[in-house]
Write an enzyme that holds these catalytic residues in place. Structure first.
Site, PDB file in Angstrom:
ATOM      1  N   SER A 192      43.062  40.544  39.089  1.00 49.08           N
ATOM      2  CA  SER A 192      41.614  40.490  39.314  1.00 49.08           C
ATOM      3  C   SER A 192      41.333  39.649  40.550  1.00 49.08           C
ATOM      4  O   SER A 192      41.797  38.508  40.641  1.00 49.08           O
ATOM      5  CB  SER A 192      40.963  39.849  38.091  1.00 49.08           C
ATOM      6  OG  SER A 192      39.627  39.507  38.379  1.00 49.08           O
ATOM      7  N   GLY A 193      40.579  40.195  41.499  1.00 44.19           N
ATOM      8  CA  GLY A 193      40.356  39.553  42.791  1.00 44.19           C
ATOM      9  C   GLY A 193      39.824  38.135  42.724  1.00 44.19           C
ATOM     10  O   GLY A 193      40.279  37.243  43.451  1.00 44.19           O
ATOM     11  N   HIS A 194      38.843  37.894  41.846  1.00 45.80           N
ATOM     12  CA  HIS A 194      38.132  36.616  41.891  1.00 45.80           C
ATOM     13  C   HIS A 194      38.940  35.469  41.308  1.00 45.80           C
ATOM     14  O   HIS A 194      38.495  34.320  41.347  1.00 45.80           O
ATOM     15  CB  HIS A 194      36.771  36.726  41.201  1.00 45.80           C
ATOM     16  CG  HIS A 194      36.836  36.769  39.704  1.00 45.80           C
ATOM     17  ND1 HIS A 194      36.507  35.689  38.928  1.00 45.80           N
ATOM     18  CD2 HIS A 194      37.189  37.746  38.855  1.00 45.80           C
ATOM     19  CE1 HIS A 194      36.635  36.017  37.643  1.00 45.80           C
ATOM     20  NE2 HIS A 194      37.046  37.262  37.579  1.00 45.80           N
ATOM     21  N   THR A 215      32.607  56.327  43.456  1.00 42.47           N
ATOM     22  CA  THR A 215      32.712  55.869  44.844  1.00 42.47           C
ATOM     23  C   THR A 215      33.352  54.483  44.866  1.00 42.47           C
ATOM     24  O   THR A 215      32.977  53.598  44.097  1.00 42.47           O
ATOM     25  CB  THR A 215      31.315  55.822  45.501  1.00 42.47           C
ATOM     26  OG1 THR A 215      30.744  57.133  45.415  1.00 42.47           O
ATOM     27  CG2 THR A 215      31.402  55.403  46.955  1.00 42.47           C
ATOM     28  N   GLY A 225      39.867  42.832  36.287  1.00 38.44           N
ATOM     29  CA  GLY A 225      41.097  42.715  35.518  1.00 38.44           C
ATOM     30  C   GLY A 225      40.937  43.368  34.156  1.00 38.44           C
ATOM     31  O   GLY A 225      41.827  44.066  33.672  1.00 38.44           O
ATOM     32  N   THR A 226      39.782  43.146  33.548  1.00 37.42           N
ATOM     33  CA  THR A 226      39.521  43.722  32.225  1.00 37.42           C
ATOM     34  C   THR A 226      39.571  45.243  32.261  1.00 37.42           C
ATOM     35  O   THR A 226      40.164  45.879  31.390  1.00 37.42           O
ATOM     36  CB  THR A 226      38.145  43.243  31.711  1.00 37.42           C
ATOM     37  OG1 THR A 226      38.202  41.821  31.518  1.00 37.42           O
ATOM     38  CG2 THR A 226      37.778  43.896  30.403  1.00 37.42           C
ATOM     39  N   CYS A 273      35.777  34.041  29.100  1.00 33.83           N
ATOM     40  CA  CYS A 273      35.391  35.275  28.416  1.00 33.83           C
ATOM     41  C   CYS A 273      35.175  35.055  26.929  1.00 33.83           C
ATOM     42  O   CYS A 273      34.602  35.888  26.250  1.00 33.83           O
ATOM     43  CB  CYS A 273      36.427  36.367  28.636  1.00 33.83           C
ATOM     44  SG  CYS A 273      36.400  36.969  30.328  1.00 33.83           S
TER      45      CYS A 273
END
Lengths: 372, 372
Positions: B195-197, B233, B73-74, B319
């Protein structure tokens, strides 16, 4: 099993090591784990991260705060270059990977002056050329330790010695080098970038090792992660996988290098039975890479025929694939366009076998004869 | 099992969903897979990536080339903000997450002028304040859809309507919002970061959705990945995991939101039995977040006692943890320092249960009484 596909494109990516996968499970199968959280769950995650960082630091013979976990080799390179104080002069070569080349081009557009050193058929810039290129305002020398397309290595120790004497930071792209041979250690080396998936670690994670004496601005800002050098919740599974892959390397690097070199020499000797073969790069090459011109054969056709026959190779860097132009690296070496267009890269990995090399040689010989 | 730890810090990170893990195995247990490689192996990887991108695009009701897979996300937020044409004027609020706040501060140091809109005890900037702050050189309005610490939501539809009318791009930090409630859809929204997590996906992967009408410069340069918007990648395992997590959300978002709201309301009702409780943020809050002041109690002590008793919560954004100062967000809302220091954030996740809420309430009541 003679029907199994052969993967000779290990400079593009590699098979994930089962031990790496197992290390990743500590996060992927674990409780919720944000290393910045102060509670019990966070502390478990923080301990895993700290141990991983120490392990990476010892791989580079560095201190923990000199390791920055990033999301890729490319990000590491961007951070290493864009993090420098803007302006001044940079020394690089004419044959860097696009992650270095395009980033330096973008710094150049922003006012940095750049010397792109020639490499010729040798395939790497010579130490004395670098020495002569240093100016009073040279901010850094940025080079790849080995070229990803040809495998030609720079004389890292000599260049590091020059860098140290002249007081100019030497910044190394080690993405295509790590995993094949032992990384050099020299006080003149100020930074090194690696990428996990190039040595049987996961994709999506890399490292920037930079000495604390090298001041860099962060590329990604926000939280205080990575000693305030790279914000964002850490990719713990990726980091655990990457550091496990480094651990495996530490323990087996010399055997791996010997195995890779054995495969490459066997392959190159086998190619000699075909006429009109040229292997690019006169300089010393890394253990695993052969970039071969099959004169009189169209490289793209050969590539496709090999792929159909179950042999995966490459026409250059995967990051530049899709480009219709011949390889920028080969062209910059002064190789004729037609020769460049007849060239393929074979990059071996530690999961490859001598039997695969022999089988591939037969297939190659068959197709090349047909195409000629 | 009454001895099991309770995790009420789902705004910091969440438990990986087993279905997400399974989706990741397509890469982690598969053959070597670089989606940029042209051969058979590469094409398998490319197909996985293309399907994942289409799935993400449909989640945002967007086109495939409007999705950029990032590492967090950051990073998405940095790309969204640093990718803007430099200079001009930005509108944001005084209570953004450090990834937005520090990045905008850094743009400000580079010459961008910034309006940090006040939010007061309401906890979010009001649409009319934003409307009045727009100047001829306003390049963007950058806000979080919900505040990660208090859960207070902006009036996204009204602000998007203003953004559209005034022709100013609205850029949204949706990191703490996605997974809790359905994301808003409005043509006035030009970009969104997730953000996935934060919703049971993997760490180390995020998305920047940005409309093709919003021109951004890349943050990370090199290869041609992600439509030349983000070199390196691709983290294929992470991307497969993230898009599986989005698929789960698409199918169950409304049930999840109802479940989370049920937990939060049950929790907040239960807290009422304690005296001198204040829940921060007068504005409408997202389903899963309560930021609670336990007046007369030191928040840090309460936090530690709860952790010892097996209840994991937070004193603010992970954070920003480790900071000795009280929460910047609460202070900017005009809350007294002492009250801010008595506050804890409880953020529920879809893996939490009513039974856990009840057990936590008992533990909280016990400790708060002891500390008072």
């Amino acid at each position: 099993m003679t029907n199994q596909r052969i993967y000779f494109d290990n400079n593009a990516t590699t098979l994930l090591d089962p031990r790496v996968f197992k290390a990743m499970l500590k996060d992927l199968s674990g409780p919720p784990a944000n290393p910045s959280s102060v509670h019990w769950f966070g502390q478990q995650a923080k301990n895993l991260l700290m141990n991983a960082r120490q392990s990476a630091a010892s791989f580079f013979q560095a201190k923990s705060d000199e390791i920055v976990f990033t999301s890729s080799g490319t990000e590491s390179l961007n951070m290493m270059l864009r993090g420098l104080k803007p302006g001044g002069h940079l020394i690089t070569s004419a044959i860097e990977h696009s992650a270095m080349y395009k980033t330096i081009r973008s710094l150049e557009a922003g006012g940095t002056t750049v010397s792109y050193l020639p490499v010729g058929l040798w395939g790497a810039p010579l130490p004395q050329t670098i020495d002569c290129a240093i100016k009073p305002d040279t901010r850094a020398i940025a080079l790849s330790l080995s070229n990803g397309e040809t495998g030609v290595k720079i004389d890292a120790m000599a260049i590091a010695e020059i860098a140290k004497k002249q007081g100019v930071p030497l910044l190394l792209d080690c993405v295509s080098y790590a995993g094949k041979e032992r990384l050099p250690v020299h006080p003149g080396i100020s930074a090194m970038c690696i990428s996990g998936h190039k040595f049987h670690g996961p994709k999506g994670v890399g490292i920037l090792f930079r000495r604390s004496s090298l001041k860099l601005n962060p590329l990604i800002t926000g939280g205080n992660q990575e000693y305030q050098m790279r914000a964002g919740t850490e990719n713990l599974a990726g980091i655990l996988g990457l550091t496990e892959a480094l651990k495996i390397l530490s323990e087996t690097q010399d055997e791996i290098a010997a195995h890779l070199l054995g495969l490459r020499l066997h392959f190159e000797k086998g190619l000699m039975s075909l006429s009109d073969i040229r292997i690019h790069g006169e300089g010393p090459r890394i253990s695993n890479t052969s970039n071969v011109a099959f004169l009189g054969v169209d490289g793209e056709t050969l590539f496709m025929q090999l792929d159909l026959a179950g042999v995966a190779v490459s026409q250059g860097s995967a990051c530049s694939s899709g480009a219709l132009e011949p390889s920028r690296v080969l062209m910059q070496m002064g190789i004729e366009k037609k020769v460049a267009q007849s060239s393929l890269r074979f990059s071996f990995g530690r999961t490859n076998t001598q039997e695969e090399v022999e089988r591939a040689l037969e297939i190659i010989a068959h197709i090349v004869k047909k195409l000629r």
